[in-house]
Design an enzyme around this catalytic site. Structure first.
Site, PDB file in Angstrom:
ATOM      1  N   LYS A   1       0.804  -1.371  -0.089  1.00  0.00           N
ATOM      2  CA  LYS A   1       0.054   0.038  -0.097  1.00  0.00           C
ATOM      3  C   LYS A   1       0.855   1.305  -0.143  1.00  0.00           C
ATOM      4  CE  LYS A   1      -4.361  -1.737   1.570  1.00  0.00           C
ATOM      5  NZ  LYS A   1      -5.501  -1.546   2.487  1.00  0.00           N
TER       6      LYS A   1
ATOM      7  N   LYS B   1      -4.809 -10.171  -6.628  1.00  0.00           N
ATOM      8  CA  LYS B   1      -5.890 -10.028  -5.884  1.00  0.00           C
ATOM      9  C   LYS B   1      -7.303  -9.530  -6.119  1.00  0.00           C
ATOM     10  CE  LYS B   1      -5.951  -8.082  -1.897  1.00  0.00           C
ATOM     11  NZ  LYS B   1      -5.775  -7.629  -0.265  1.00  0.00           N
TER      12      LYS B   1
ATOM     13  N   LYS C   1     -10.726  -3.648  -3.601  1.00  0.00           N
ATOM     14  CA  LYS C   1     -11.393  -2.402  -3.744  1.00  0.00           C
ATOM     15  C   LYS C   1     -10.706  -1.219  -4.419  1.00  0.00           C
ATOM     16  CE  LYS C   1     -13.723  -3.204   0.669  1.00  0.00           C
ATOM     17  NZ  LYS C   1     -13.447  -3.370   2.140  1.00  0.00           N
TER      18      LYS C   1
HETATM   19  P1  TYM Z   1     -10.709  -6.105   4.138  1.00  0.00           P
HETATM   20  O1  TYM Z   1     -11.787  -4.755   4.281  1.00  0.00           O
HETATM   21  O2  TYM Z   1      -9.688  -5.616   3.006  1.00  0.00           O
HETATM   22  O3  TYM Z   1     -11.709  -7.007   3.767  1.00  0.00           O
HETATM   23  C1  TYM Z   1     -12.514  -7.835   4.397  1.00  0.00           C
HETATM   24  C2  TYM Z   1     -12.472  -9.281   4.440  1.00  0.00           C
HETATM   25  O4  TYM Z   1     -12.544  -9.705   2.828  1.00  0.00           O
HETATM   26  C3  TYM Z   1     -11.259 -10.527   2.773  1.00  0.00           C
HETATM   27  N1  TYM Z   1     -11.109 -10.479   1.522  1.00  0.00           N
HETATM   28  C4  TYM Z   1     -10.924 -11.299   0.263  1.00  0.00           C
HETATM   29  N2  TYM Z   1     -10.959 -12.400   0.666  1.00  0.00           N
HETATM   30  C5  TYM Z   1     -10.696 -13.410  -0.566  1.00  0.00           C
HETATM   31  N3  TYM Z   1     -10.350 -12.828  -1.693  1.00  0.00           N
HETATM   32  C6  TYM Z   1     -10.177 -11.519  -1.917  1.00  0.00           C
HETATM   33  N4  TYM Z   1      -9.673 -11.086  -2.841  1.00  0.00           N
HETATM   34  C7  TYM Z   1     -10.385 -10.690  -0.810  1.00  0.00           C
HETATM   35  N5  TYM Z   1     -10.536  -9.291  -0.666  1.00  0.00           N
HETATM   36  C8  TYM Z   1     -10.604  -9.235   0.724  1.00  0.00           C
HETATM   37  C9  TYM Z   1     -10.237 -10.098   3.890  1.00  0.00           C
HETATM   38  O5  TYM Z   1      -9.244 -11.164   3.719  1.00  0.00           O
HETATM   39  C10 TYM Z   1     -11.188  -9.726   4.884  1.00  0.00           C
HETATM   40  O6  TYM Z   1     -11.372 -11.210   5.548  1.00  0.00           O
HETATM   41  N6  TYM Z   1      -7.622  -5.486   7.935  1.00  0.00           N
HETATM   42  C11 TYM Z   1      -8.843  -5.936   7.552  1.00  0.00           C
HETATM   43  C12 TYM Z   1     -10.033  -5.450   8.363  1.00  0.00           C
HETATM   44  C13 TYM Z   1     -10.083  -5.639   9.858  1.00  0.00           C
HETATM   45  C14 TYM Z   1      -9.957  -6.867  10.564  1.00  0.00           C
HETATM   46  C15 TYM Z   1      -9.711  -6.650  11.816  1.00  0.00           C
HETATM   47  C16 TYM Z   1     -10.143  -8.301  10.220  1.00  0.00           C
HETATM   48  C17 TYM Z   1      -9.567  -4.694  10.835  1.00  0.00           C
HETATM   49  N7  TYM Z   1      -9.789  -5.401  12.023  1.00  0.00           N
HETATM   50  C18 TYM Z   1      -9.962  -7.762  12.908  1.00  0.00           C
HETATM   51  C19 TYM Z   1     -10.029  -9.302  10.986  1.00  0.00           C
HETATM   52  C20 TYM Z   1     -10.034  -8.775  12.347  1.00  0.00           C
HETATM   53  C21 TYM Z   1      -9.143  -5.646   5.956  1.00  0.00           C
HETATM   54  O7  TYM Z   1      -8.774  -4.635   5.570  1.00  0.00           O
HETATM   55  O8  TYM Z   1     -10.117  -6.254   5.456  1.00  0.00           O
END
Ligand code: TYM
Length: 332
Positions: free
Chosen positions: A111, A194, A197
């Site tokens: 990032k 991947k 968003k």
């Molecule tokens: P975020 O918002 O990027 O994504 C949310 C969830 O979606 C999953 N994900 C995917 N799974 C499979 N293929 C993909 N291409 C894909 N893109 C996203 C992510 O693995 C995630 O499970 N840091 C985290 C948010 C967070 C969090 C937490 C998660 C903040 N605090 C505590 C667990 C526990 C994030 O940016 O997710």
């Protein structure tokens, strides 16, 4: 006792990767565990967000979670910034985590890119806030997609160092739950990237809000290769786009990759894509209808978040009080 925590950023469109990699699994877990699901608006601030859009996206992501089938009575659904304990514990964890640990985080490197000096301090400290999210409730299991694995390892390191430093057995070592057929959904434009968003091309992803025509066009334009589809998963080696599309079909239809390969053995991509588009529309359609209904009722969504935050605060308060006593904050 087993407790689930997971989070999702309100930074724009929910996409099929979020749904298959995370949200659909959350819906399955709600029957077995005590669960907290958090819309992490504080994490979203690590990249610039237009304030009004952050508000709208927080509501939209919440609507997506509800539309996908999460029950706000059985689960605690809330947005992170409403529970101050996340920020308070994140500060303590910033003092536990080491610079070297955070320097190794691949997501930060991706990032921040070449402009590390310009990245926000928040982006660097991101994983310490994530550890705080989870450990503020002493959650034991965290269902996520593959891309979050390294952050969860760091959460374990922070928990362990805290326990060692203060000579306590306080925090559990969390277990990642990475399961289902789509733990790493790839871009429709490049099977080695991947689905995300933040990809500038909207054609790279299927958004939860895309209408049927848009889904059909995106799938029609999805990158493929010239060979017909293989009869066995082995035939997908070195064919990242084919592997991704067949994997998605399998995940959406809840059939194994073997069965999906057998079904389309020898077919052309265009025939496969027609069926894939139809399937995507039929799975996402009902969720989208419900999202639209909820979007027209922001009062209901806000009430869910308000009530969830109240329950989250009650759960966190005694845990945070103990943590503050352990570290030696005076509470005269
Ligand atoms: P975020 O918002 O990027 O994504 C949310 C969830 O979606 C999953 N994900 C995917 N799974 C499979 N293929 C993909 N291409 C894909 N893109 C996203 C992510 O693995 C995630 O499970 N840091 C985290 C948010 C967070 C969090 C937490 C998660 C903040 N605090 C505590 C667990 C526990 C994030 O940016 O997710």
């Amino acid at each position: 006792m087993q407790r689930i925590f997971s989070g999702i950023q309100p930074t724009g469109n929910l996409h099929l990767g979020n749904y298959l990699g995370a949200i659909r699994n959350w819906v399955r877990l709600q029957d077995e565990y005590e669960c907290l699901f958090c819309v992490v608006d504080m994490h979203a601030l690590t990249a610039w967000q237009e304030p009004r859009e952050l508000v709208a996206n927080t509501r939209e992501v919440t609507a997506g979670l509800l539309a996908a089938g999460l029950d706000p009575e059985r689960n605690i659904i809330f947005n992170q910034s409403q529970v101050r304990g996340h920020a308070q514990l994140a500060w303590i964890f910033s003092c536990v985590a080491r610079m070297g640990w955070l320097n190794r985080m691949t997501q930060f490197k991706e990032k921040a890119g070449k402009h590390r000096e310009n990245a926000s301090v928040g982006l660097f400290a991101y994983p310490t806030l994530m550890a705080a999210d989870i450990l503020l409730y002493k959650a034991t299991h965290v269902p996520v997609g593959e891309d979050q694995k390294q952050h969860l390892e760091l959460t374990r390191d922070i928990a362990q160092k805290f326990n060692n430093d203060f000579g306590v057995e306080f925090f559990p070592l969390v277990e990642p739950l990475i399961f289902g057929a789509a733990t790493r959904v790839m871009s429709l434009r490049d099977g080695t990237n991947k689905m995300s968003k933040s990809d500038p091309s909207d054609y790279s992803r299927i958004n939860m809000t895309d209408d049927a025509d848009t889904i059909v066009v995106k799938i029609r334009k999805a990158k493929t290769d010239p060979a017909p589809l293989p009869a066995e998963p082995d035939g997908l080696e070195d064919r990242p786009e084919a592997a991704n599309l067949l994997g998605l079909y399998g995940a959406l239809s809840e059939t194994s990759l073997e069965e999906t390969c057998q079904r389309f053995a020898g077919a052309s991509f265009s025939d496969f894509k027609n069926e894939f588009a139809e399937l995507s529309v039929s799975v996402l359609g009902p969720i989208q209808d419900e999202m639209r209904r909820l979007s027209a009722d922001p009062g209901h969504v806000d009430a869910v978040l308000r009530q969830g935050a109240g329950r989250a605060r009650d759960l966190a308060a005694p845990i945070l009080a103990e943590i503050e006593e352990i570290v030696g904050y005076l509470r005269p």
